[in-house]
Design an enzyme around this catalytic site. Structure first.
Site, PDB file in Angstrom:
ATOM      1  N   GLU A  64      -3.147  -5.196 -12.037  1.00  0.00           N
ATOM      2  CA  GLU A  64      -2.698  -4.242 -13.047  1.00  0.00           C
ATOM      3  C   GLU A  64      -3.134  -4.654 -14.449  1.00  0.00           C
ATOM      4  OE1 GLU A  64       1.071  -2.055 -11.101  1.00  0.00           O
ATOM      5  OE2 GLU A  64       1.443  -4.145 -11.602  1.00  0.00           O
ATOM      6  N   GLU A 113       3.123  -4.994  -3.359  1.00  0.00           N
ATOM      7  CA  GLU A 113       4.545  -4.733  -3.634  1.00  0.00           C
ATOM      8  C   GLU A 113       5.287  -4.164  -2.423  1.00  0.00           C
ATOM      9  OE1 GLU A 113       2.914  -5.073  -7.789  1.00  0.00           O
ATOM     10  OE2 GLU A 113       2.189  -4.376  -5.844  1.00  0.00           O
TER      11      GLU A 113
END
Length: 269
Positions: free
Chosen positions: A123, A143
């Site tokens: 990210e 995640e």
């Protein structure tokens, strides 16, 4: 590059090289896993880049063999459960999400990634502008394996770069993929032999820093606007932005350097 001292909770180590700000993730013994202190210092570093007129380009990199394994969940989870941000209000948000109360970066950021580049690592690089990856990179947006969702921009930017199907392939499986796949999906712009990624990122950053700073910032922001708000919104800025830039000292220097057949010396005004 000499390795700086590393506190137990990690740190972000900044180094100025001419017009570049090198921003180093510094917790190699823990795979550069991010703690609250590291998040706060990263926001401070990005804010320094934007606020110092002598700095033109940032270079995000990491000490040790790996970029980052992502969040250090034991230290981060309490803040996550409370919905607290880890960057100081008013600072530049390194993930560049436009969160109310936080600034978005205006100056360019080049990222050099290597080794393990998981979750937050992906990210952060997608929030940068140009990414150079070592050929030993191991990427995973995992995640879903931890019962949470990627909220640092992966759900937005992976789909924008690679298409929805390619994004969901990696977001929903949490699988690990390499530098060649990251290049295919436009997550990174260049792949180089491991150990050369920072050198190449610095070369690109220096090439950007040699251009007219006001024009670089305006060009970056207009391209982002086109992606985020659409081509029409970006086109509506063309006349006003070009008027402003064409009246700058740098634009006059650009013309002079062309006439005099020499390299331009831009001042950022």
């Amino acid at each position: 590059m000499d390795h700086p001292e590393t506190p137990a909770e990690g740190s972000i180590h900044c180094e100025v090289r001419g017009e570049l700000l090198l921003v180093g993730i510094n917790r190699p013994a823990k795979y550069n896993g991010f703690t609250p202190r590291m998040f706060r210092e990263l926001g401070e570093a990005y804010t320094r880049l934007d606020d110092d007129p002598a700095l033109r380009v940032g270079v995000l990199h990491a000490f040790g063999k790996h970029f980052t394994a992502g969040l250090d969940l034991p230290t981060i989870a309490p803040s996550m459960q409370r919905g607290e941000k880890l960057v100081r209000p008013g600072d530049v948000e390194p993930l560049n999400l436009g969160t109310p109360g936080y600034r978005r970066r205006t100056k360019p950021m080049v990222a050099a990634v290597k080794g393990i580049t998981y979750t937050l690592g992906i990210e952060l690089m997608l929030a940068a502008d140009v990414v150079v990856a070592a050929d030993d990179c191991r990427f995973s947006q995992l995640e879903v394996k931890r019962g949470i969702m990627a909220t640092g921009g992966a759900t937005l930017r992976m789909a924008e770069r690679a298409g929805l199907g390619n994004a969901l392939l990696h977001l929903l499986t949490g699988d690990e993929f390499g530098a060649a796949e990251a290049l295919r999906l436009n997550f990174v712009q260049k792949v180089v032999p491991a150990g050369q990624e920072l050198e190449e990122a610095l070369r690109i950053a220096q090439a950007i820093a040699a251009q007219a700073p006001l024009a670089v910032v305006a060009t970056r922001l207009n391209a982002l606007k086109a992606v985020e708000e659409g081509p029409i919104a970006a086109m509506q800025e063309f006349i006003e932005v070009q008027q402003r830039l064409s009246r700058s000292e740098d634009a006059a220097e650009g013309v002079r350097s062309f006439v005099e057949r020499r390299a331009a010396r831009f001042q950022g005004r």
